[in-house]
Design a protein around this motif. Structure first.
Motif, PDB file in Angstrom:
ATOM      1  N   LEU A 147       0.810  -1.216   0.000  1.00  0.00           N
ATOM      2  CA  LEU A 147       0.000   0.000   0.000  1.00  0.00           C
ATOM      3  C   LEU A 147       0.847   1.271   0.000  1.00  0.00           C
ATOM      4  CD1 LEU A 147      -2.664  -1.062   2.680  1.00  0.00           C
ATOM      5  CD2 LEU A 147      -2.956  -1.005   0.196  1.00  0.00           C
ATOM      6  N   GLY A 148       2.180   1.109   0.089  1.00  0.00           N
ATOM      7  CA  GLY A 148       3.059   2.271   0.151  1.00  0.00           C
ATOM      8  C   GLY A 148       2.919   3.037   1.453  1.00  0.00           C
ATOM      9  N   LEU A 149       2.598   2.320   2.533  1.00  0.00           N
ATOM     10  CA  LEU A 149       2.323   2.978   3.811  1.00  0.00           C
ATOM     11  C   LEU A 149       3.255   2.507   4.926  1.00  0.00           C
ATOM     12  CD1 LEU A 149      -1.582   2.750   3.726  1.00  0.00           C
ATOM     13  CD2 LEU A 149      -0.204   4.809   3.398  1.00  0.00           C
ATOM     14  N   ARG A 150       4.354   1.889   4.567  1.00  0.00           N
ATOM     15  CA  ARG A 150       5.237   1.332   5.590  1.00  0.00           C
ATOM     16  C   ARG A 150       5.776   2.429   6.529  1.00  0.00           C
ATOM     17  NH1 ARG A 150       7.703  -3.778   5.129  1.00  0.00           N
ATOM     18  NH2 ARG A 150       9.204  -4.170   6.805  1.00  0.00           N
ATOM     19  N   LYS A 151       6.247   3.542   5.959  1.00  0.00           N
ATOM     20  CA  LYS A 151       6.775   4.623   6.782  1.00  0.00           C
ATOM     21  C   LYS A 151       5.678   5.236   7.632  1.00  0.00           C
ATOM     22  CE  LYS A 151       9.183   9.076   6.553  1.00  0.00           C
ATOM     23  NZ  LYS A 151       9.764  10.117   5.669  1.00  0.00           N
ATOM     24  N   ARG A 152       4.517   5.418   7.044  1.00  0.00           N
ATOM     25  CA  ARG A 152       3.419   6.035   7.785  1.00  0.00           C
ATOM     26  C   ARG A 152       2.985   5.149   8.953  1.00  0.00           C
ATOM     27  NH1 ARG A 152      -2.406   7.900   5.229  1.00  0.00           N
ATOM     28  NH2 ARG A 152      -2.988   9.338   6.895  1.00  0.00           N
ATOM     29  N   LEU A 153       2.944   3.837   8.740  1.00  0.00           N
ATOM     30  CA  LEU A 153       2.583   2.926   9.816  1.00  0.00           C
ATOM     31  C   LEU A 153       3.613   2.988  10.938  1.00  0.00           C
ATOM     32  CD1 LEU A 153       0.711   0.705  10.887  1.00  0.00           C
ATOM     33  CD2 LEU A 153       2.141  -0.969   9.698  1.00  0.00           C
ATOM     34  N   HIS A 154       4.891   3.028  10.564  1.00  0.00           N
ATOM     35  CA  HIS A 154       5.951   3.118  11.568  1.00  0.00           C
ATOM     36  C   HIS A 154       5.789   4.382  12.416  1.00  0.00           C
ATOM     37  CE1 HIS A 154       9.918   2.707  13.394  1.00  0.00           C
ATOM     38  NE2 HIS A 154      10.163   3.956  13.054  1.00  0.00           N
ATOM     39  N   GLU A 155       5.424   5.481  11.780  1.00  0.00           N
ATOM     40  CA  GLU A 155       5.266   6.739  12.509  1.00  0.00           C
ATOM     41  C   GLU A 155       4.072   6.698  13.462  1.00  0.00           C
ATOM     42  OE1 GLU A 155       4.854   9.376   9.237  1.00  0.00           O
ATOM     43  OE2 GLU A 155       7.018   9.686   8.957  1.00  0.00           O
ATOM     44  N   HIS A 156       3.050   5.918  13.132  1.00  0.00           N
ATOM     45  CA  HIS A 156       1.840   5.871  13.962  1.00  0.00           C
ATOM     46  C   HIS A 156       1.886   4.772  15.018  1.00  0.00           C
ATOM     47  CE1 HIS A 156       0.175   8.562  10.949  1.00  0.00           C
ATOM     48  NE2 HIS A 156      -0.886   8.726  11.717  1.00  0.00           N
ATOM     49  N   ARG A 157       2.882   3.889  14.960  1.00  0.00           N
ATOM     50  CA  ARG A 157       2.911   2.761  15.896  1.00  0.00           C
ATOM     51  C   ARG A 157       2.961   3.220  17.355  1.00  0.00           C
ATOM     52  NH1 ARG A 157       6.488  -0.314  13.339  1.00  0.00           N
ATOM     53  NH2 ARG A 157       4.872  -1.413  12.171  1.00  0.00           N
ATOM     54  N   PRO A 158       3.791   4.238  17.728  1.00  0.00           N
ATOM     55  CA  PRO A 158       3.764   4.688  19.129  1.00  0.00           C
ATOM     56  C   PRO A 158       2.381   5.169  19.571  1.00  0.00           C
ATOM     57  CG  PRO A 158       5.719   5.519  18.020  1.00  0.00           C
ATOM     58  CD  PRO A 158       4.864   4.919  16.957  1.00  0.00           C
ATOM     59  N   ALA A 159       1.654   5.830  18.661  1.00  0.00           N
ATOM     60  CA  ALA A 159       0.311   6.305  19.009  1.00  0.00           C
ATOM     61  C   ALA A 159      -0.631   5.132  19.248  1.00  0.00           C
ATOM     62  CB  ALA A 159      -0.232   7.204  17.901  1.00  0.00           C
ATOM     63  N   LEU A 160      -0.463   4.040  18.496  1.00  0.00           N
ATOM     64  CA  LEU A 160      -1.297   2.859  18.706  1.00  0.00           C
ATOM     65  C   LEU A 160      -1.023   2.239  20.074  1.00  0.00           C
ATOM     66  CD1 LEU A 160      -1.205   1.096  15.216  1.00  0.00           C
ATOM     67  CD2 LEU A 160      -3.079   2.415  16.214  1.00  0.00           C
ATOM     68  N   HIS A 161       0.238   2.196  20.472  1.00  0.00           N
ATOM     69  CA  HIS A 161       0.572   1.682  21.800  1.00  0.00           C
ATOM     70  C   HIS A 161      -0.058   2.563  22.888  1.00  0.00           C
ATOM     71  CE1 HIS A 161       3.377  -1.701  21.252  1.00  0.00           C
ATOM     72  NE2 HIS A 161       3.717  -1.109  20.118  1.00  0.00           N
ATOM     73  N   THR A 162       0.034   3.875  22.710  1.00  0.00           N
ATOM     74  CA  THR A 162      -0.562   4.791  23.683  1.00  0.00           C
ATOM     75  C   THR A 162      -2.060   4.585  23.771  1.00  0.00           C
ATOM     76  OG1 THR A 162       1.146   6.472  23.346  1.00  0.00           O
ATOM     77  CG2 THR A 162      -0.966   7.221  24.229  1.00  0.00           C
ATOM     78  N   LEU A 163      -2.705   4.442  22.617  1.00  0.00           N
ATOM     79  CA  LEU A 163      -4.153   4.277  22.588  1.00  0.00           C
ATOM     80  C   LEU A 163      -4.561   2.941  23.197  1.00  0.00           C
ATOM     81  CD1 LEU A 163      -6.689   5.709  21.773  1.00  0.00           C
ATOM     82  CD2 LEU A 163      -6.449   4.786  19.466  1.00  0.00           C
ATOM     83  N   ALA A 164      -3.800   1.872  22.934  1.00  0.00           N
ATOM     84  CA  ALA A 164      -4.111   0.560  23.508  1.00  0.00           C
ATOM     85  C   ALA A 164      -4.048   0.602  25.031  1.00  0.00           C
ATOM     86  CB  ALA A 164      -3.152  -0.494  22.964  1.00  0.00           C
ATOM     87  N   ARG A 165      -3.002   1.228  25.559  1.00  0.00           N
ATOM     88  CA  ARG A 165      -2.867   1.313  27.007  1.00  0.00           C
ATOM     89  C   ARG A 165      -3.954   2.214  27.612  1.00  0.00           C
ATOM     90  NH1 ARG A 165       1.609  -1.078  28.970  1.00  0.00           N
ATOM     91  NH2 ARG A 165       1.313  -0.048  30.993  1.00  0.00           N
ATOM     92  N   SER A 166      -4.217   3.343  26.974  1.00  0.00           N
ATOM     93  CA  SER A 166      -5.217   4.266  27.500  1.00  0.00           C
ATOM     94  C   SER A 166      -6.608   3.647  27.497  1.00  0.00           C
ATOM     95  CB  SER A 166      -5.213   5.568  26.701  1.00  0.00           C
ATOM     96  OG  SER A 166      -4.014   6.286  26.904  1.00  0.00           O
ATOM     97  N   ALA A 167      -6.957   2.940  26.428  1.00  0.00           N
ATOM     98  CA  ALA A 167      -8.280   2.319  26.346  1.00  0.00           C
ATOM     99  C   ALA A 167      -8.448   1.250  27.418  1.00  0.00           C
ATOM    100  CB  ALA A 167      -8.489   1.723  24.956  1.00  0.00           C
ATOM    101  N   THR A 168      -7.381   0.474  27.666  1.00  0.00           N
ATOM    102  CA  THR A 168      -7.459  -0.547  28.708  1.00  0.00           C
ATOM    103  C   THR A 168      -7.527   0.086  30.091  1.00  0.00           C
ATOM    104  OG1 THR A 168      -6.147  -2.034  27.303  1.00  0.00           O
ATOM    105  CG2 THR A 168      -6.369  -2.633  29.618  1.00  0.00           C
ATOM    106  N   GLU A 169      -6.715   1.119  30.327  1.00  0.00           N
ATOM    107  CA  GLU A 169      -6.766   1.818  31.608  1.00  0.00           C
ATOM    108  C   GLU A 169      -8.144   2.428  31.847  1.00  0.00           C
ATOM    109  OE1 GLU A 169      -2.033   3.145  31.718  1.00  0.00           O
ATOM    110  OE2 GLU A 169      -3.587   4.597  31.176  1.00  0.00           O
TER     111      GLU A 169
END
Length: 260
Positions: A147-169
């Motif tokens: 999809l040509g989105l490898r760099k974009r996914l890498h940039e958003h990965r920290p935000a996904l971790h933050t969101l996963a932890r926040s949603a569980t908390e």
């Protein structure tokens, strides 16, 4: 089936937010007003400045609806809770598990079965956790490259971790569990990577269909909700509570020895 849902409000886009009997009336700028009965809400999740609408949000909390506030990054900042609520039994079982081998085994079974189920949804067979994670990384990388989105996914990965932890908390706080408890932190840690694994593939599919506008954090929070990730967390926590409770309440008790 539980029909209660999370209401996500971007407060910076709100034209009016007011109580209307046993419900909320919400109007975003440029849109018509919507009516949300409180009996259909499990919690309210807010991003943006709460000050102009704090009285209404405080009223919602007083009606037993937890109200959570996110920073621009998606990190959970604070939560309003009604003081009359009682802690979930999950708090007790989590605190007891480290000194009870049966509860420890129930915890490990829950963790292993949950991961196996979520990996199976992604088409990955049951195998050693490290091997499954490597296969998933390859699968995700291949899809992102196509999809040509490898760099974009890498940039958003920290935000996904933050969101996963926040949603569980957020879900744990709604059960009146303390985030200062180490066993509760173990739940957050256990769910973080499986949630991120699912969210990465969901995000790639989302980007195929949507041209993201506005702040990335706001888009991720909206996408997270449409993917049903909060419901996954709720189901996982309910299952954990049932399994620990079942083991704790139905353990075999040794009979007292009697003198002949």
């Amino acid at each position: 089936m539980n029909s209660r849902r999370t209401l996500l409000i971007e407060l910076d886009r709100v034209a009016s937010l007011r109580r209307d009997g046993p419900a909320l009336r919400l109007a975003l700028r440029g849109r018509s007003e919507q009516w949300f009965p409180l009996r259909r809400l499990s919690r309210i999740l807010c991003s943006g400045d709460p000050a102009p609408h704090f009285a209404t949000l405080l009223w919602c909390s007083g009606q037993g609806i937890p109200v959570s506030f996110l920073a621009a990054s998606g990190r959970l900042v604070a939560q309003l809770l009604h003081p009359g609520g009682q802690p979930s039994p999950l708090h007790h079982w989590l605190e007891a598990k480290d000194c009870d081998p049966d509860l420890q085994q129930a915890w490990q079974d829950w963790h292993d079965n949950l991961q196996a189920h979520w990996y199976a949804e992604l088409g990955l067979p049951n195998s050693a956790p490290a091997l499954r994670q490597r296969r998933l990384s390859v699968l995700t990388g291949q899809l992102a490259s196509r999809l040509g989105l490898r760099k974009r996914l890498h940039e958003h990965r920290p935000a996904l971790h933050t969101l996963a932890r926040s949603a569980t908390e957020d879900a744990l706080l709604a059960r009146r569990l303390s985030l200062f408890s180490q066993p509760v932190h173990q739940v957050v840690d256990a769910l973080e990577q499986p949630l991120v694994n699912l969210a990465q593939l969901k995000l790639l599919e989302y980007w195929k269909e949507h041209d993201a506008t506005g702040s990335p954090a706001a888009n991720l929070v909206h996408a997270w909700r449409t993917w049903g990730m909060d419901l996954r967390i709720e189901r996982a926590l309910r299952l954990l509570e049932r399994q620990l409770e079942h083991i704790a309440l139905f353990q075999d008790c040794p009979l007292e020895a009697h003198q002949p």
